[in-house]
Write an enzyme that holds these catalytic residues in place. Structure first.
Site, mmCIF file in Angstrom:
data_model
loop_
_atom_site.group_PDB
_atom_site.id
_atom_site.type_symbol
_atom_site.label_atom_id
_atom_site.label_comp_id
_atom_site.label_asym_id
_atom_site.label_seq_id
_atom_site.Cartn_x
_atom_site.Cartn_y
_atom_site.Cartn_z
ATOM 1 C CD GLU A 1 -31.592 -9.636 13.051
ATOM 2 O OE1 GLU A 1 -30.343 -9.696 13.180
ATOM 3 O OE2 GLU A 1 -32.373 -9.531 13.999
ATOM 4 C CB CYS B 1 -28.701 -8.576 15.976
ATOM 5 S SG CYS B 1 -29.596 -10.006 16.598
#
Length: 543
Positions: free
Chosen positions: A294, A328
């Site tokens: 990720e 993120c």
């Protein structure tokens, strides 16, 4: 001996404490924060095969909001320590892999309860101190999300094991879910304590052994994670924590025959480099390594003309500036219809100007410091760039100061250029860029959102018009792995919104769901025939 089919406790999300004024939890947490702040400087070791390993190379740790304060030191290793961690992991592998699944489950369920109880304040306080998170951000990350990962992953593990094939009369078909053949490397980021722990715990729960390289700026809370694992009863060598330079670790790991998988959260550029390195070394490995990552995001909020301006402003303020935009999933670009712009602008500027900024020890501070000097300089560079451009305007914020801590004012930029630098590039800081579009250009703007960024992690649509919501959901279906309707694009909860994105944002293997755990097993099909044939002849051969 396993002589029963065991049911695990039903996973329920850990309640988030409010830390309201005069609450017991606020007083207790701040007392722990104060204790950690004033204690003698700590000396954090590496953990290899259950042993604490120290070196002569000491790296200083300081709070981002007070960089003159020394919290302690951690021990920096070299290639020999990576080799030792791999050897320790492989030595523990057989015993750990053959331990009945319910015993592995019990360890992580115990870790969840320890974190919900006696470890909660220390994990949160360590995250506040060394990662500069306010009390609420620490609570939802370091405590609640990590507790949820442990409990829900146990439930997901049992769901996977229950997934079995059908059997016709005369046979019994079975599937067993073996751990990978080798060891897993976990490379984890600074910004979420829960992610750091889950990236090594998820493969371990499925019977794998792990070499864990945390971010240098997260080692202070990483030690608490290792102590939590030890108290929960995790055997020596199952998870080995090494603090080394990334290329040093890669040079050893990615040439090792028993390298079996990478569990990564970090930058897109680093992940691509690691993937290329693994690909170029395929002939060295026993099997094809699993690669789960990720990475970055350029996350969006799109408002339709039917949206409530105050709701839009709040989604932008919270989504962009909680934890200083160092998520993120943080909102870093917004697209607003011209008819709402004046009202959204007025409300957003008012909210951002009301933010207090400072140390997490003052719970009235909504904003704290960015993680380190490198991040400070990068983010300040983007702000300076925007100040010099004719097609951009700073409407709030824009100041920064690193004299005491790495403080950057939450900054909002408005641009008339849909390809403006800060609309396209990931900044990972408290900078939000807005683009105002003509109301009749809603669908064209959605296509612009889809095409502007290489990332596809999170995004949201703000609208009351259901047709507009459906249109956005369709046109933006590949633009975000986590898509929000009338909400900010942050705050995914384990078991409720499995998290991950595609394109430049990663492999979308969804932490907080069973699909992530499936990546850490290799299935074996077993067919048992009860009455075995004794003659090769089939009926069709008869004359």
């Amino acid at each position: 001996m396993s002589n029963a089919i065991f049911s695990v406790p039903k996973a329920v999300n850990e309640p988030v404490k409010s830390y309201a004024k005069d609450s017991v939890e606020r007083a207790s947490l701040l007392a722990t924060y104060d204790q950690l702040y004033h204690q003698d400087p700590v000396d954090i070791p590496m953990y290899i095969g259950g042993k604490e390993v120290r070196t002569e190379n000491k790296q200083r740790m300081a709070p981002p909001h007070e960089h003159a304060k020394t919290l302690g030191f951690f021990n920096y290793g070299d290639a020999s320590h990576v080799h030792a961690a791999i050897e320790a992991a492989l030595a523990a592998k057989s015993t750990w892999a053959n331990l009945p699944w319910q015993d592995r489950a019990a360890i992580f369920l115990k870790a969840a309860d320890l974190l919900a109880g006696p470890y909660r304040n220390r994990m949160n306080a360590a995250t506040m101190l060394a990662q500069s998170k306010n009390v609420f951000q620490a609570e939802i990350d370091a405590a609640c999300e990590l507790i949820d990962f442990f409990r829900f992953n146990v439930q997901f593990m049992t769901q996977i094991y229950r997934e079995q094939p059908e059997s016709l009369p005369g046979m019994w078909n079975r599937l067993e879910y073996r751990p990978l053949e080798g060891f897993v490397l976990a490379v984890t980021p600074f910004n979420f304590t829960s992610i750091a722990a889950n990236l090594c715990a998820a493969p371990a729960m499925m019977g794998n052994v792990v070499v864990w390289k945390p971010a240098d700026s997260q080692v202070y809370s990483a030690q608490v994670i290792m102590e939590l694992f030890q108290e929960a009863g995790l055997p020596d060598g199952v998870i080995n924590m090494v603090t080394v330079d990334g290329p040093v670790a890669g040079e050893v790991v990615f040439q090792h025959r028993d390298f079996a998988g990478l569990h990564f959260t970090g930058s897109t550029s680093v992940f691509k480099f690691l993937w290329k390195t693994i690909g170029s070394n395929l002939d060295a490995f026993r099997s094809y390594p699993r690669i789960v990552g990720e990475t970055g995001g350029k996350d969006f909020v799109v408002a339709h003309s039917s949206a409530n301006p105050k709701e839009v402003a709040t989604a932008l303020a919270r989504g962009a500036f909680e934890f200083q935009g160092q998520k993120c999933s943080a909102a870093s670009r917004g697209y607003l219809p011209k008819s709402l712009w004046d009202e959204v602008k007025r409300e957003l500027v008012q909210q951002v100007q009301s933010f207090k900024m400072g140390s997490p020890s003052d719970t009235s501070n909504f904003v704290n410091a960015v993680i380190d000097q490198r991040a400070f300089k990068k983010i300040a560079g983007y702000i300076d760039y925007c100040k010099a451009q004719s097609d951009a305007e700073l409407i709030v914020g824009g100041n920064y100061d690193d004299s005491i801590g790495y403080f950057i004012e939450p900054t909002v930029i408005v641009t008339s250029n849909p390809s403006f630098k800060t609309l396209v590039e990931e900044i990972f800081g408290p900078v939000l860029t807005l683009y105002v579009y003509e109301d009749d250009q809603f669908e064209a703007t959605l296509r612009l959102v889809d095409q502007t960024s290489d990332y596809a992690l999170t995004g949201s649509i703000m609208a009351k018009d259901r047709y507009a919501i459906e249109t956005a959901s369709v046109l933006l279906q590949h633009s975000a792995g986590n898509f929000y309707i009338n909400d900010k694009p942050t705050g995914a909860v384990v078991g409720q919104q499995p998290f991950g994105g595609a394109r430049g944002s990663g492999t979308n293997d969804k932490a907080g769901a069973s699909m992530n755990l499936l990546r850490w097993v290799s299935a074996r099909t077993i067919k048992e025939t009860f009455v075995t044939p004794t003659d090769y002849r089939y009926p069709f051969l008869e004359q």
